[in-house]
Design a protein around this motif. Structure first.
Motif, PDB file in Angstrom:
ATOM      1  N   SER A  19       0.817  -1.221   0.000  1.00 22.56           N
ATOM      2  CA  SER A  19       0.000   0.000   0.000  1.00 22.56           C
ATOM      3  C   SER A  19       0.848   1.267   0.000  1.00 22.56           C
ATOM      4  O   SER A  19       0.329   2.376  -0.089  1.00 22.56           O
ATOM      5  N   ASP A  20       2.170   1.103   0.099  1.00 19.28           N
ATOM      6  CA  ASP A  20       3.087   2.240  -0.034  1.00 19.28           C
ATOM      7  C   ASP A  20       3.526   2.444  -1.485  1.00 19.28           C
ATOM      8  O   ASP A  20       4.198   3.426  -1.790  1.00 19.28           O
ATOM      9  N   GLN A  21       3.169   1.488  -2.343  1.00 16.89           N
ATOM     10  CA  GLN A  21       3.594   1.547  -3.736  1.00 16.89           C
ATOM     11  C   GLN A  21       2.650   2.423  -4.565  1.00 16.89           C
ATOM     12  O   GLN A  21       1.453   2.523  -4.281  1.00 16.89           O
TER      13      GLN A  21
ATOM     14  N   HIS B 291      -2.036   3.191  -5.164  1.00 14.92           N
ATOM     15  CA  HIS B 291      -2.777   4.448  -5.206  1.00 14.92           C
ATOM     16  C   HIS B 291      -3.382   4.716  -6.584  1.00 14.92           C
ATOM     17  O   HIS B 291      -4.527   5.155  -6.690  1.00 14.92           O
TER      18      HIS B 291
ATOM     19  N   GLN C 126       5.668  -2.060  10.499  1.00 15.27           N
ATOM     20  CA  GLN C 126       4.781  -1.055   9.896  1.00 15.27           C
ATOM     21  C   GLN C 126       5.076   0.361  10.380  1.00 15.27           C
ATOM     22  O   GLN C 126       5.036   1.310   9.602  1.00 15.27           O
TER      23      GLN C 126
ATOM     24  N   HIS D 231       7.676   2.381   8.277  1.00 16.02           N
ATOM     25  CA  HIS D 231       7.468   2.794   6.884  1.00 16.02           C
ATOM     26  C   HIS D 231       6.100   3.408   6.609  1.00 16.02           C
ATOM     27  O   HIS D 231       5.832   3.846   5.487  1.00 16.02           O
ATOM     28  N   MET D 232       5.225   3.466   7.615  1.00 13.38           N
ATOM     29  CA  MET D 232       3.868   3.960   7.378  1.00 13.38           C
ATOM     30  C   MET D 232       3.438   4.908   8.497  1.00 13.38           C
ATOM     31  O   MET D 232       3.498   4.535   9.673  1.00 13.38           O
TER      32      MET D 232
ATOM     33  N   ARG E  13      -6.674   4.661   4.194  1.00 12.18           N
ATOM     34  CA  ARG E  13      -6.277   5.202   2.904  1.00 12.18           C
ATOM     35  C   ARG E  13      -7.421   5.172   1.887  1.00 12.18           C
ATOM     36  O   ARG E  13      -7.355   5.836   0.850  1.00 12.18           O
TER      37      ARG E  13
END
Length: 319
Positions: free
Chosen positions: A149-151, A155, A183, A186-187, A195
């Motif tokens: 979900s960071d990629q 999004h 987590q 990085h989040m 999100r």
């Protein structure tokens, strides 16, 4: 709360237990050098694939991750051919070419696992777009971890899925570890489900409990199939073992691993079935033995299956 009947509950229990026992066997086989490549197991997370896939039709699609054995088995792939594929044998679903990290089965809508973090998200979104365009009524479920979900793919995909009201459910199996990184490193948020708001999408977060996942997934899949658009479903689950088989987890405390194993989704489910008199301890032992026998048969099938011939190397490859 949506609750399956007793027959279905036993079926789901068997599927969860089968996933765990299969992966325990895979860890043993890999450690003995019988399986090529890398193995990533989902032990501790078995409730999610079974609870979610129980709402899907055979014609529906799923996309998976490098930790994808449970998703494929929950969707209904044949255990013998599954094992042959992991062994790299010709009788596997992909003729031994995919191995563990790229398992696929076109006939059952298993779009394939993906070794690239977040790589399956746009693929699943594209398939959902095709289903809506063709008016097939099919739903796609996209599994991924919180690291994905960071990629950017996450999004971009959620943005277009919301705009087009695509029939897709994004399922984040948040086990708290993006490979070797916790987590909170990085989040900046605690829940991936938060999100969803940025894309005007429903975001739902549930714990690692079969019944809670089952209800949330059922609602999300129903929404998608009825044309009401996508949902982001986050399951707060646990990874018992390392990122890959052989990972010593030196970055993780014994207390954290112990807490993860204590919150056992299979044990909680089993206790519920015993309490409600859906199963007896004797029946549970019988189920366990039957599953172990199935696994041994599948392993022997894989061992006896032939390797692909070198002459087949370029078949199906676009040049």
């Amino acid at each position: 709360m949506i609750t399956p009947n007793s027959k279905k509950l036993v079926e789901y229990y068997e599927k969860m237990l089968r996933i765990r026992r299969v992966e325990e066997k895979l860890m043993e086989l890999f450690s003995n050098g019988e399986i090529p490549g890398f193995i990533h197991v989902c032990i501790g997370q078995e409730a999610t694939p079974v609870a979610v896939c129980s709402h899907l039709k055979e014609s529906d699609y799923i996309s998976s991750t490098h930790r994808g054995h449970g998703h494929a088995l929950a969707k209904g792939v044949d255990l013998k051919f599954f094992m042959a594929e992991v062994f790299g044998r010709k009788n596997g679903f992909c003729r031994g070419r995919s191995g563990s990290m790229h398992l696929a089965c076109r006939e059952l809508g298993v779009l394939g696992a993906n070794g690239i973090v977040g790589g399956g998200i746009p693929i699943a979104t594209g398939v959902a777009f095709a289903s809506k365009y063709k008016k097939t009524g099919q739903v796609t479920v996209c599994f991924f971890g919180e690291g994905a979900s960071d990629q950017g793919t996450f999004h971009e995909s959620l943005n277009i899925a919301s705009l087009k009201r695509l029939p897709i459910v994004y399922v984040c199996e948040n086990n708290g570890w993006a490979e070797f990184t916790p987590q909170n490193i990085h989040m900046p948020i605690k829940s991936v489900a938060d999100r969803a708001a940025a894309y005007n999408m429903l975001g739902v977060m549930v714990s690692n409990d079969f019944f809670k996942i089952y209800e949330a997934a059922g609602n999300a899949i129903k929404r998608a199939r009825s044309g009401n658009g996508p949902t982001l479903l986050e399951v707060k689950c646990h990874r018992w073992h390392g990122h890959f088989v052989g990972d010593a987890q030196k970055y993780r405390t014994k207390e954290d691993i112990g807490a993860a194993k204590k919150d056992d989704c299979i044990r909680k489910f089993e206790n519920r079935l015993l309490k409600d008199n859906v199963l007896t301890k004797k029946e549970i032992k019988e189920i366990e033995q039957r599953i172990l026998n199935e696994i041994e048969e599948a392993v022997e099938f894989a061992r006896k299956s032939p390797f692909p011939d070198k002459s087949e190397l370029m078949e199906g490859v676009y040049v």
